[in-house]
Design a protein around this motif. Sequence first.
Motif, PDB file in Angstrom:
ATOM      1  N   ARG A   1       3.781  11.791  -3.555  1.00 33.72           N
ATOM      2  CA  ARG A   1       3.125  11.080  -2.428  1.00 33.72           C
ATOM      3  C   ARG A   1       2.752   9.653  -2.882  1.00 33.72           C
ATOM      4  O   ARG A   1       2.619   8.699  -2.202  1.00 33.72           O
ATOM      5  N   LYS A   2       2.336   9.493  -4.363  1.00 32.84           N
ATOM      6  CA  LYS A   2       1.973   8.271  -4.767  1.00 32.84           C
ATOM      7  C   LYS A   2       2.550   7.541  -5.998  1.00 32.84           C
ATOM      8  O   LYS A   2       2.941   6.420  -6.056  1.00 32.84           O
ATOM      9  N   VAL A   3       2.773   8.403  -7.065  1.00 33.26           N
ATOM     10  CA  VAL A   3       3.699   7.775  -8.145  1.00 33.26           C
ATOM     11  C   VAL A   3       5.003   7.343  -7.857  1.00 33.26           C
ATOM     12  O   VAL A   3       5.362   6.252  -8.411  1.00 33.26           O
ATOM     13  N   GLU A   4       5.814   8.347  -7.458  1.00 28.81           N
ATOM     14  CA  GLU A   4       7.191   7.877  -7.306  1.00 28.81           C
ATOM     15  C   GLU A   4       7.328   6.714  -6.288  1.00 28.81           C
ATOM     16  O   GLU A   4       7.876   5.704  -6.611  1.00 28.81           O
ATOM     17  N   PRO A   5       6.456   6.687  -5.079  1.00 28.59           N
ATOM     18  CA  PRO A   5       6.570   5.401  -4.251  1.00 28.59           C
ATOM     19  C   PRO A   5       6.000   4.103  -4.929  1.00 28.59           C
ATOM     20  O   PRO A   5       6.519   3.072  -4.880  1.00 28.59           O
ATOM     21  N   LEU A   6       5.126   4.293  -5.808  1.00 26.84           N
ATOM     22  CA  LEU A   6       4.704   3.263  -6.664  1.00 26.84           C
ATOM     23  C   LEU A   6       5.767   2.820  -7.676  1.00 26.84           C
ATOM     24  O   LEU A   6       6.011   1.654  -7.696  1.00 26.84           O
ATOM     25  N   ASN A   7       6.332   3.758  -8.170  1.00 28.99           N
ATOM     26  CA  ASN A   7       7.513   3.206  -9.165  1.00 28.99           C
ATOM     27  C   ASN A   7       8.685   2.484  -8.171  1.00 28.99           C
ATOM     28  O   ASN A   7       9.010   1.374  -8.695  1.00 28.99           O
TER      29      ASN A   7
ATOM     30  N   VAL B   1       8.599  15.966  -0.347  1.00 28.11           N
ATOM     31  CA  VAL B   1       7.481  16.594   0.397  1.00 28.11           C
ATOM     32  C   VAL B   1       7.772  17.985   1.038  1.00 28.11           C
ATOM     33  O   VAL B   1       6.874  18.789   0.886  1.00 28.11           O
ATOM     34  N   ASP B   2       8.860  18.063   1.606  1.00 28.03           N
ATOM     35  CA  ASP B   2       9.301  19.154   2.331  1.00 28.03           C
ATOM     36  C   ASP B   2       9.374  20.385   1.321  1.00 28.03           C
ATOM     37  O   ASP B   2       9.038  21.338   1.693  1.00 28.03           O
ATOM     38  N   ALA B   3      10.090  20.001   0.182  1.00 29.40           N
ATOM     39  CA  ALA B   3      10.338  20.983  -0.728  1.00 29.40           C
ATOM     40  C   ALA B   3       9.034  21.388  -1.541  1.00 29.40           C
ATOM     41  O   ALA B   3       8.624  22.566  -1.725  1.00 29.40           O
ATOM     42  N   TYR B   4       8.090  20.570  -1.713  1.00 29.18           N
ATOM     43  CA  TYR B   4       6.646  20.943  -2.068  1.00 29.18           C
ATOM     44  C   TYR B   4       6.114  21.824  -1.377  1.00 29.18           C
ATOM     45  O   TYR B   4       5.412  22.672  -1.752  1.00 29.18           O
ATOM     46  N   VAL B   5       5.958  21.434   0.201  1.00 24.81           N
ATOM     47  CA  VAL B   5       5.196  22.116   0.972  1.00 24.81           C
ATOM     48  C   VAL B   5       6.039  23.653   1.277  1.00 24.81           C
ATOM     49  O   VAL B   5       5.264  24.595   1.306  1.00 24.81           O
ATOM     50  N   ARG B   6       7.332  23.689   1.071  1.00 28.35           N
ATOM     51  CA  ARG B   6       8.045  24.873   1.416  1.00 28.35           C
ATOM     52  C   ARG B   6       7.689  25.760   0.093  1.00 28.35           C
ATOM     53  O   ARG B   6       7.543  27.113   0.343  1.00 28.35           O
TER      54      ARG B   6
ATOM     55  N   SER C   1       0.969  -1.187   0.104  1.00 25.14           N
ATOM     56  CA  SER C   1       0.024  -0.244   0.063  1.00 25.14           C
ATOM     57  C   SER C   1       0.833   0.937  -0.060  1.00 25.14           C
ATOM     58  O   SER C   1       2.122   1.139   0.377  1.00 25.14           O
ATOM     59  N   LEU C   2       0.435   2.455  -0.540  1.00 27.69           N
ATOM     60  CA  LEU C   2       0.841   3.547  -0.548  1.00 27.69           C
ATOM     61  C   LEU C   2       0.671   4.296   0.593  1.00 27.69           C
ATOM     62  O   LEU C   2      -0.380   4.902   0.699  1.00 27.69           O
ATOM     63  N   ASN C   3       1.264   4.517   1.502  1.00 23.91           N
ATOM     64  CA  ASN C   3       1.317   5.349   2.629  1.00 23.91           C
ATOM     65  C   ASN C   3       1.528   6.805   2.347  1.00 23.91           C
ATOM     66  O   ASN C   3       2.702   7.109   2.749  1.00 23.91           O
ATOM     67  N   THR C   4       0.678   7.586   1.840  1.00 22.60           N
ATOM     68  CA  THR C   4       1.056   8.955   1.462  1.00 22.60           C
ATOM     69  C   THR C   4       1.436   9.911   2.643  1.00 22.60           C
ATOM     70  O   THR C   4       1.763  10.895   2.250  1.00 22.60           O
ATOM     71  N   GLY C   5       1.153   9.650   3.753  1.00 18.51           N
ATOM     72  CA  GLY C   5       0.993  10.610   4.718  1.00 18.51           C
ATOM     73  C   GLY C   5      -0.116  11.341   5.218  1.00 18.51           C
ATOM     74  O   GLY C   5      -0.261  12.385   5.985  1.00 18.51           O
ATOM     75  N   ARG C   6      -1.078  11.372   4.205  1.00 19.79           N
ATOM     76  CA  ARG C   6      -2.392  11.955   4.470  1.00 19.79           C
ATOM     77  C   ARG C   6      -3.525  11.230   4.207  1.00 19.79           C
ATOM     78  O   ARG C   6      -4.739  11.757   3.872  1.00 19.79           O
ATOM     79  N   LEU C   7      -3.317   9.859   4.526  1.00 20.18           N
ATOM     80  CA  LEU C   7      -4.678   9.100   4.649  1.00 20.18           C
ATOM     81  C   LEU C   7      -5.323   9.123   5.769  1.00 20.18           C
ATOM     82  O   LEU C   7      -4.966   9.501   6.792  1.00 20.18           O
TER      83      LEU C   7
ATOM     84  N   GLY D   1      -3.047 -12.685   9.214  1.00 23.15           N
ATOM     85  CA  GLY D   1      -1.553 -12.852   9.494  1.00 23.15           C
ATOM     86  C   GLY D   1      -0.622 -12.319   8.416  1.00 23.15           C
ATOM     87  O   GLY D   1       0.507 -12.924   8.462  1.00 23.15           O
ATOM     88  N   TYR D   2      -1.001 -11.466   7.602  1.00 24.59           N
ATOM     89  CA  TYR D   2       0.044 -10.877   6.635  1.00 24.59           C
ATOM     90  C   TYR D   2       0.456  -9.182   7.004  1.00 24.59           C
ATOM     91  O   TYR D   2      -0.675  -8.429   7.290  1.00 24.59           O
ATOM     92  N   ASP D   3       1.564  -8.967   6.932  1.00 23.69           N
ATOM     93  CA  ASP D   3       1.878  -7.829   6.880  1.00 23.69           C
ATOM     94  C   ASP D   3       2.084  -6.841   5.778  1.00 23.69           C
ATOM     95  O   ASP D   3       2.891  -7.293   4.573  1.00 23.69           O
ATOM     96  N   ILE D   4       0.979  -6.016   5.197  1.00 21.70           N
ATOM     97  CA  ILE D   4       1.075  -5.067   4.047  1.00 21.70           C
ATOM     98  C   ILE D   4       2.279  -4.391   4.182  1.00 21.70           C
ATOM     99  O   ILE D   4       2.671  -3.557   5.103  1.00 21.70           O
ATOM    100  N   GLU D   5       2.999  -4.634   2.877  1.00 28.42           N
ATOM    101  CA  GLU D   5       4.299  -3.691   2.819  1.00 28.42           C
ATOM    102  C   GLU D   5       3.627  -2.014   2.504  1.00 28.42           C
ATOM    103  O   GLU D   5       2.874  -2.008   1.657  1.00 28.42           O
ATOM    104  N   GLN D   6       4.420  -1.131   3.223  1.00 26.10           N
ATOM    105  CA  GLN D   6       4.079   0.224   2.923  1.00 26.10           C
ATOM    106  C   GLN D   6       5.320   0.744   2.306  1.00 26.10           C
ATOM    107  O   GLN D   6       6.408   0.780   2.649  1.00 26.10           O
ATOM    108  N   PHE D   7       4.920   1.727   1.230  1.00 20.63           N
ATOM    109  CA  PHE D   7       5.802   2.598   0.713  1.00 20.63           C
ATOM    110  C   PHE D   7       5.550   4.000   1.116  1.00 20.63           C
ATOM    111  O   PHE D   7       4.380   4.520   0.897  1.00 20.63           O
ATOM    112  N   HIS D   8       6.417   4.832   1.357  1.00 18.66           N
ATOM    113  CA  HIS D   8       6.113   6.077   1.545  1.00 18.66           C
ATOM    114  C   HIS D   8       6.960   7.073   0.756  1.00 18.66           C
ATOM    115  O   HIS D   8       7.559   6.747   0.113  1.00 18.66           O
ATOM    116  N   PRO D   9       6.378   8.112   0.702  1.00 15.65           N
ATOM    117  CA  PRO D   9       6.958   9.258  -0.178  1.00 15.65           C
ATOM    118  C   PRO D   9       8.396   9.895   0.506  1.00 15.65           C
ATOM    119  O   PRO D   9       8.573   9.665   1.470  1.00 15.65           O
TER     120      PRO D   9
END
Length: 240
Positions: A115-121, A89-94, A54-60, A76-84
């Motif tokens: 938040r989504k495409v780069e982590p998906l890649n 993120v900091d540069a975008y917000v700034r 799953s993509l954990n965007t930081g804003r779910l 009994g399964y740990d879904i793998e998480q990918f973060h941005p």
Amino acid sequence: MSPELQAKVERLDTLLDSIAARHERVKLASSLAAEDMVLTHAILSRGVGIGIFSLNTGRLHAETLGMIERVKERYGYDIEQFHPQQDAVDAYVRDHGLNAFYESIDLRKSCCHIRKVEPLNRALSDVSAWVTGQRREQSVTRAELHEEEQDVPRGIAKFNPLADWSESDVWDYLKAFDVPVNPLHARGYPSIGCEPCTRAVRPGEDSRAGRWWWESRDTKECGLHITNIKIVEEAPSSAI
């Protein structure tokens, strides 16, 4: 379960088995919403060799994040998480502000990319195929969705096993197998993304009307499903 749905379930199981047999490394990209929970159950309850991330965007929504633990408790399964990448993120917000995505499609797509495409890649960098829970019925941008296609930009195969499933098929399956579901669905959220970009839908709206609701209906993709967008852009106006 109706005979029609039973036939779709059997075909789904056969298709997932075939995908796993054809591809040594394949993953399901899960939004933790209804369609992806159908696929999660079909994979994990039968031990199919398809990983889930799953993509954990930081804003779910908190409810969406809570589904990760519910899957672990049930299967009994740990879904793998990918973060941005935090620096992006900091540069975008700034440069633009935390919620600049409301200001233009370009700024929204830039946020989605970070938040989504780069982590998906990154998530798909070690696979030869991926699986999604997309359905044709969900929106105009998915009306021409194929069950199997080539993800040309990433050079891998892509499968949409629920392409021809209706919303009632999805919910009948979830009920029949007592599959955990995101509580936001009961509050009018058929499609669930980042919290600031998702609202409940109104009666009569399509299931993705609550996603980026301030934009026109034919721009409502984030870039994860590039082939869908290409189809819409190239289709004649009568087909949109």
